[in-house]
Write an enzyme that holds these catalytic residues in place. Structure first.
Site, PDB file in Angstrom:
ATOM      1  N   HIS A  87      37.683  49.811  43.009  1.00 43.05           N
ATOM      2  CA  HIS A  87      38.075  50.092  41.516  1.00 43.05           C
ATOM      3  C   HIS A  87      37.252  51.704  41.411  1.00 43.05           C
ATOM      4  CE1 HIS A  87      38.698  45.808  41.454  1.00 43.05           C
ATOM      5  NE2 HIS A  87      39.011  45.914  40.219  1.00 43.05           N
ATOM      6  N   GLU A 140      38.503  46.466  34.941  1.00 40.42           N
ATOM      7  CA  GLU A 140      39.302  45.448  34.813  1.00 40.42           C
ATOM      8  C   GLU A 140      39.719  45.204  33.395  1.00 40.42           C
ATOM      9  OE1 GLU A 140      40.789  42.631  37.181  1.00 40.42           O
ATOM     10  OE2 GLU A 140      40.544  44.565  38.526  1.00 40.42           O
ATOM     11  N   CYS A 191      39.594  45.858  49.513  1.00 46.23           N
ATOM     12  CA  CYS A 191      38.279  45.307  48.796  1.00 46.23           C
ATOM     13  C   CYS A 191      36.967  45.433  49.744  1.00 46.23           C
ATOM     14  CB  CYS A 191      38.670  43.932  48.264  1.00 46.23           C
ATOM     15  SG  CYS A 191      37.128  43.097  47.246  1.00 46.23           S
ATOM     16  N   ASP A 248      43.095  42.598  46.942  1.00 47.86           N
ATOM     17  CA  ASP A 248      41.945  42.956  46.254  1.00 47.86           C
ATOM     18  C   ASP A 248      41.640  41.796  45.316  1.00 47.86           C
ATOM     19  OD1 ASP A 248      40.107  44.362  45.434  1.00 47.86           O
ATOM     20  OD2 ASP A 248      40.899  45.218  43.691  1.00 47.86           O
ATOM     21  N   SER A 249      40.349  41.769  44.833  1.00 52.55           N
ATOM     22  CA  SER A 249      40.145  40.887  43.693  1.00 52.55           C
ATOM     23  C   SER A 249      40.937  41.229  42.493  1.00 52.55           C
ATOM     24  CB  SER A 249      38.710  41.093  43.556  1.00 52.55           C
ATOM     25  OG  SER A 249      38.327  42.408  43.086  1.00 52.55           O
ATOM     26  N   CYS A 304      33.700  50.790  46.490  1.00 52.76           N
ATOM     27  CA  CYS A 304      34.513  49.672  46.048  1.00 52.76           C
ATOM     28  C   CYS A 304      35.868  50.480  45.493  1.00 52.76           C
ATOM     29  CB  CYS A 304      33.724  49.532  44.638  1.00 52.76           C
ATOM     30  SG  CYS A 304      34.638  48.413  43.421  1.00 52.76           S
TER      31      CYS A 304
HETATM   32  N1  DGL Z   1      37.510  46.374  44.354  1.00 53.92           N
HETATM   33  C1  DGL Z   1      36.641  45.564  45.100  1.00 53.92           C
HETATM   34  C2  DGL Z   1      35.853  46.321  45.741  1.00 53.92           C
HETATM   35  O1  DGL Z   1      36.332  47.314  46.678  1.00 53.92           O
HETATM   36  C3  DGL Z   1      36.098  44.604  44.425  1.00 53.92           C
HETATM   37  C4  DGL Z   1      35.194  44.506  43.252  1.00 53.92           C
HETATM   38  C5  DGL Z   1      34.885  43.205  42.516  1.00 53.92           C
HETATM   39  O2  DGL Z   1      35.720  42.219  42.235  1.00 53.92           O
HETATM   40  O3  DGL Z   1      33.751  42.989  42.176  1.00 53.92           O
HETATM   41  O4  DGL Z   1      34.555  45.895  46.180  1.00 53.92           O
END
Ligand code: DGL
Length: 270
Positions: free
Chosen positions: A196, A162, A70, A7-8, A194
């Site tokens: 997150h 974050e 992600c 993931d990012s 997403c």
């Molecule tokens: N958790 C990520 C997703 O599912 C990345 C979000 C990001 O880094 O902007 O899109």
């Protein structure tokens, strides 16, 4: 050898957590590119470059199979990676397809032609890059007909999560749900597109109300991975336990991860 989870940043931990609950003995290596999060405001070229760098690191750590936990990387980079970059003996899977299979009432991996489904009005909450890619609508069109999708690019939400600023994150959720409702007053289902966003799932559910079914991606991805590994057991590899790698500052990332998962998590430098 283990299965890699990419993931990012911290969002993929929601997927890792569901996978460890579903497959407690599966060895895993997690890679969070916290130094470069968020990805959702980057262009496709940049997302491809960062995602391939992270997945290479997971291959170097012995992973034969990597899950892009992600949506942004799955939407903006996965297809190009599969067509031009992934070595023949490795696999990279995304997180969209299990979600869409569940939404369209399919068995895992069912690639039969698109058909009418019960759900008609879907609200998609995702990062700006995921929304711009229209990858969700493309994958949905392969499986279902007659579904109306309205997207809301949730600017600022990944940054707030974050940073661990959950008050700001919940305020942003309410604002984004209001904005979506102005475009689609009565969705039947909402997709938190997403990884997150499950960290603020309660705020989404509260703002959307009880009439909207909220699809939880982490448990769907875990179920679909369990099914995949049953069919492809050679992709598990050996090894044991879970390692956590980050491009960010390990102490800071470990603190946030411990706060989110409510158990001690120790990251090491990638
Ligand atoms: N958790 C990520 C997703 O599912 C990345 C979000 C990001 O880094 O902007 O899109």
């Amino acid at each position: 050898m283990a299965v890699g989870i990419f993931d990012s940043g911290l969002g993929g931990l929601t997927v890792l957590d569901a996978i460890t609950r579903r497959l407690p003995d599966l060895p895993l290596v997690y890679y969070g590119d916290n130094a470069h999060a968020p990805y959702g405001v980057r262009d496709a070229e940049d997302i491809f470059r960062l995602t391939t760098a992270g997945v290479s690191r997971l291959f170097d750590a012995g992973c034969r199979l990597v899950v892009l936990a992600c949506n942004t990387a799955s939407a903006a980079a996965l297809r190009r990676m599969q067509e031009t970059w992934v070595p023949r003996d490795r696999r990279v899977l995304g997180v969209f397809v299990p979600l869409i299979e569940a939404l369209t009432e399919r068995n895992w991996g069912d690639n039969s032609p698109p058909r009418e489904v019960a759900v008609k009005h879907v609200a998609l909450f995702a990062t700006p890059a995921t929304v711009a890619s229209r990858a969700f609508q493309r994958e949905l069109a392969f499986r279902a007909i007659g579904v109306d999708v309205e997207s809301q690019a949730c600017g600022g939400l990944v940054d707030a999560i974050e940073e661990g600023d959950m008050i700001l994150a919940e305020t942003l959720v309410r604002a984004h749900v209001d904005a979506l409702r102005r475009k689609m007053p009565a969705p039947d289902a909402a997709v938190l597109g997403c990884t997150h966003y499950p960290l603020v799932e309660g705020a989404f559910r509260e703002a959307l109300g009880p009439s909207v079914r909220v699809l939880s991606q982490p448990s769907l991805v875990a179920e679909s991975l369990a099914d995949y590994l049953r069919r492809r057991p050679e992709m598990v590899g050996g090894g044991e336990g879970v390692r956590f790698l980050t491009t960010g500052r390990p102490a800071r990332v470990s603190d946030r991860a411990t706060q989110f998962l409510r158990r001690p998590i120790a990251f090491e430098a990638a």
